[in-house]
Design a protein around this motif. Structure first.
Motif, mmCIF file in Angstrom:
data_model
loop_
_atom_site.group_PDB
_atom_site.id
_atom_site.type_symbol
_atom_site.label_atom_id
_atom_site.label_comp_id
_atom_site.label_asym_id
_atom_site.label_seq_id
_atom_site.Cartn_x
_atom_site.Cartn_y
_atom_site.Cartn_z
ATOM 1 N N ASP A 25 0.687 -1.276 -0.046
ATOM 2 C CA ASP A 25 -0.163 -0.116 -0.007
ATOM 3 C C ASP A 25 1.015 1.386 0.114
ATOM 4 O OD1 ASP A 25 -2.386 1.269 -0.089
ATOM 5 O OD2 ASP A 25 -2.623 1.568 2.191
ATOM 6 N N LYS A 26 0.267 2.284 -0.045
ATOM 7 C CA LYS A 26 1.045 3.556 0.003
ATOM 8 C C LYS A 26 0.939 4.265 1.244
ATOM 9 C CE LYS A 26 0.290 5.184 -4.866
ATOM 10 N NZ LYS A 26 -0.135 6.284 -5.803
ATOM 11 N N VAL A 27 -0.136 3.802 2.225
ATOM 12 C CA VAL A 27 -0.190 4.585 3.453
ATOM 13 C C VAL A 27 0.152 3.619 4.517
ATOM 14 C CG1 VAL A 27 -1.701 5.845 4.992
ATOM 15 C CG2 VAL A 27 -2.019 6.006 2.602
ATOM 16 N N PRO A 28 1.229 4.065 5.348
ATOM 17 C CA PRO A 28 1.645 3.016 6.412
ATOM 18 C C PRO A 28 0.704 2.945 7.571
ATOM 19 C CG PRO A 28 2.777 5.142 6.601
ATOM 20 C CD PRO A 28 1.984 5.321 5.148
ATOM 21 N N LEU A 29 0.804 2.088 8.661
ATOM 22 C CA LEU A 29 -0.021 1.979 9.736
ATOM 23 C C LEU A 29 0.520 2.872 10.663
ATOM 24 C CD1 LEU A 29 -0.057 -2.157 10.050
ATOM 25 C CD2 LEU A 29 -1.705 -0.634 9.188
ATOM 26 N N LYS A 30 -0.501 3.189 11.582
ATOM 27 C CA LYS A 30 -0.030 4.114 12.555
ATOM 28 C C LYS A 30 0.845 3.583 13.664
ATOM 29 C CE LYS A 30 -2.544 7.521 15.813
ATOM 30 N NZ LYS A 30 -1.960 8.701 14.874
ATOM 31 N N LYS A 31 1.857 4.450 14.085
ATOM 32 C CA LYS A 31 2.720 4.142 15.136
ATOM 33 C C LYS A 31 2.487 4.602 16.456
ATOM 34 C CE LYS A 31 5.199 2.058 11.883
ATOM 35 N NZ LYS A 31 5.218 0.550 11.708
ATOM 36 N N ASN A 32 3.338 4.044 17.249
ATOM 37 C CA ASN A 32 3.583 4.558 18.597
ATOM 38 C C ASN A 32 2.120 4.649 19.493
ATOM 39 O OD1 ASN A 32 6.355 5.153 18.529
ATOM 40 N ND2 ASN A 32 5.778 7.242 17.326
ATOM 41 N N LEU A 33 1.405 3.496 19.220
ATOM 42 C CA LEU A 33 0.057 3.512 19.899
ATOM 43 C C LEU A 33 0.200 3.282 21.237
ATOM 44 C CD1 LEU A 33 -1.658 0.742 17.421
ATOM 45 C CD2 LEU A 33 -2.017 3.497 17.494
ATOM 46 N N ASP A 34 1.148 2.623 21.947
ATOM 47 C CA ASP A 34 1.661 2.483 23.304
ATOM 48 C C ASP A 34 1.677 3.780 24.073
ATOM 49 O OD1 ASP A 34 3.848 2.768 21.963
ATOM 50 O OD2 ASP A 34 4.941 1.332 23.583
ATOM 51 N N LYS A 35 2.340 4.613 23.195
ATOM 52 C CA LYS A 35 2.721 5.919 23.995
ATOM 53 C C LYS A 35 1.577 6.676 23.665
ATOM 54 C CE LYS A 35 5.675 10.101 23.112
ATOM 55 N NZ LYS A 35 6.719 10.715 22.277
ATOM 56 N N ALA A 36 0.550 6.649 22.866
ATOM 57 C CA ALA A 36 -0.614 7.386 22.756
ATOM 58 C C ALA A 36 -1.698 6.725 23.904
ATOM 59 C CB ALA A 36 -1.138 7.082 21.206
ATOM 60 N N GLY A 37 -1.560 5.672 24.179
ATOM 61 C CA GLY A 37 -2.201 5.077 25.128
ATOM 62 C C GLY A 37 -3.812 4.605 24.525
ATOM 63 N N VAL A 38 -3.375 3.871 23.471
ATOM 64 C CA VAL A 38 -4.394 3.522 22.751
ATOM 65 C C VAL A 38 -4.248 2.148 22.459
ATOM 66 C CG1 VAL A 38 -5.678 3.346 20.175
ATOM 67 C CG2 VAL A 38 -4.827 5.404 21.442
ATOM 68 N N ARG A 39 -5.481 0.997 22.645
ATOM 69 C CA ARG A 39 -5.423 -0.189 22.735
ATOM 70 C C ARG A 39 -5.776 -0.779 21.209
ATOM 71 N NH1 ARG A 39 -9.441 -4.451 25.765
ATOM 72 N NH2 ARG A 39 -8.428 -6.512 25.063
ATOM 73 N N VAL A 40 -5.153 -1.456 20.522
ATOM 74 C CA VAL A 40 -5.638 -2.188 19.051
ATOM 75 C C VAL A 40 -5.307 -3.219 19.349
ATOM 76 C CG1 VAL A 40 -5.015 -1.851 16.723
ATOM 77 C CG2 VAL A 40 -5.016 0.110 18.126
ATOM 78 N N VAL A 41 -6.246 -4.272 19.171
ATOM 79 C CA VAL A 41 -6.522 -5.528 19.200
ATOM 80 C C VAL A 41 -6.312 -6.405 17.934
ATOM 81 C CG1 VAL A 41 -7.943 -7.632 19.935
ATOM 82 C CG2 VAL A 41 -7.990 -5.648 21.160
#
Length: 274
Positions: free
Chosen positions: A83-99
């Motif tokens: 793809d052209k668009v990467p995945l979002k990074k630094n989810l732990d720092k942002a305090g976001v849970r992604v299962v």
């Protein structure tokens, strides 16, 4: 980092004349805009005293981002993406849970405390604090989802990228959308509204308040605290009369059904089977 007063004219100029993308300054303006979207410093639309305002130049930047980005192979554990668009990074720092295998795309912003089950959040979208994006729910490009919202399993919020001036789908704070609801074409679901399972809302869907002696019809907007279920109504066509989908406002969410209530509890107040 350029101020907005300098950034937006560059993006809009490049959108009007894509030959300007041969100039590194214009490409940099596009990339900076999307980076600031990703960081939550910009958003596609925001609510003011006069209602929701769309920042068309930000949507233009997203569209141009596809033009200036190259296809790449991305490997995430056993998964491969192209793809052209990467995945979002630094989810732990942002305090976001992604299962796993939930996905948040670069250029989306998800606030602290939000949870993304195996669903999808697209570029340009914004998801507020404490919101649940449940299994197989999708938050389309540029959709704006408030805080403490629950998007139940299989909910589909449509993406609205083009034209850039078009309003995105908006779900305001503390709304609750039941399983398999679909909201598209820039419909606004206002604060604390409850949509029962399988409600489908487009810009032309009639949203009918049936709580009074006479119906009141809305289009493109679910009033705050409304409790809504799927409905049907007759419409005349050349070939005859047929039933077409609509949505029925059957009451108002009570004070006892607070932001943590279940959809079942909210609908049981109106003796609706779920």
């Amino acid at each position: 980092m350029l101020p907005i007063e300098e950034l937006s004219p560059k993006v809009s100029a490049a959108f009007a004349d894509r030959t300007k993308l041969k100039d590194a300054d214009y490409v940099s303006a596009v990339r900076e805009t999307v980076a600031r979207l990703d960081a939550g410093e910009l958003r596609v639309a925001e609510k003011g005293p006069d209602g929701w305002k769309v920042h068309a130049w930000v949507k233009e930047a997203i569209l141009l981002f596809f033009a200036v980005s190259e296809m790449k192979v991305m490997e995430v554990g056993p998964f491969e993406f192209h793809d052209k668009v990467p995945l979002k990074k630094n989810l732990d720092k942002a305090g976001v849970r992604v299962v796993p295998p939930g996905t948040v795309r670069y250029g989306a912003f998800v606030e602290k405390g939000a949870v993304v089950m195996p669903g999808y959040v697209n570029i340009g979208a914004r998801v507020g604090a404490g919101t649940m994006v449940d299994t197989w729910a999708t938050v389309g490009s540029c959709a704006q989802v408030g805080s403490d919202v629950h998007l139940s399993g299989g909910v589909g919020l449509g993406g609205v990228l083009e034209p850039p001036t078009a309003s995105p789908v908006i779900i305001e704070d503390r709304a609750f959308l039941g399983s398999r609801c679909i909201v598209v074409e820039g419909v606004v679901v206002e604060e604390e509204a409850v949509l029962g399972a399988n409600v489908v809302l487009t810009a032309s869907t009639q949203i009918i308040d049936v709580t009074g002696p006479e119906e009141r019809v809305y289009k493109g907007r679910v009033p705050a605290r409304s409790v809504v279920i799927p409905g049907m109504r007759e419409k005349q066509f050349p070939a005859g009369r047929y039933m077409v989908p609509c949505a029925l406002i059957i009451g108002q969410r009570t004070q006892s059904t607070d932001k943590k209530t279940s959809l079942n509890s909210a609908l049981r107040d109106f003796a609706v089977a779920v």
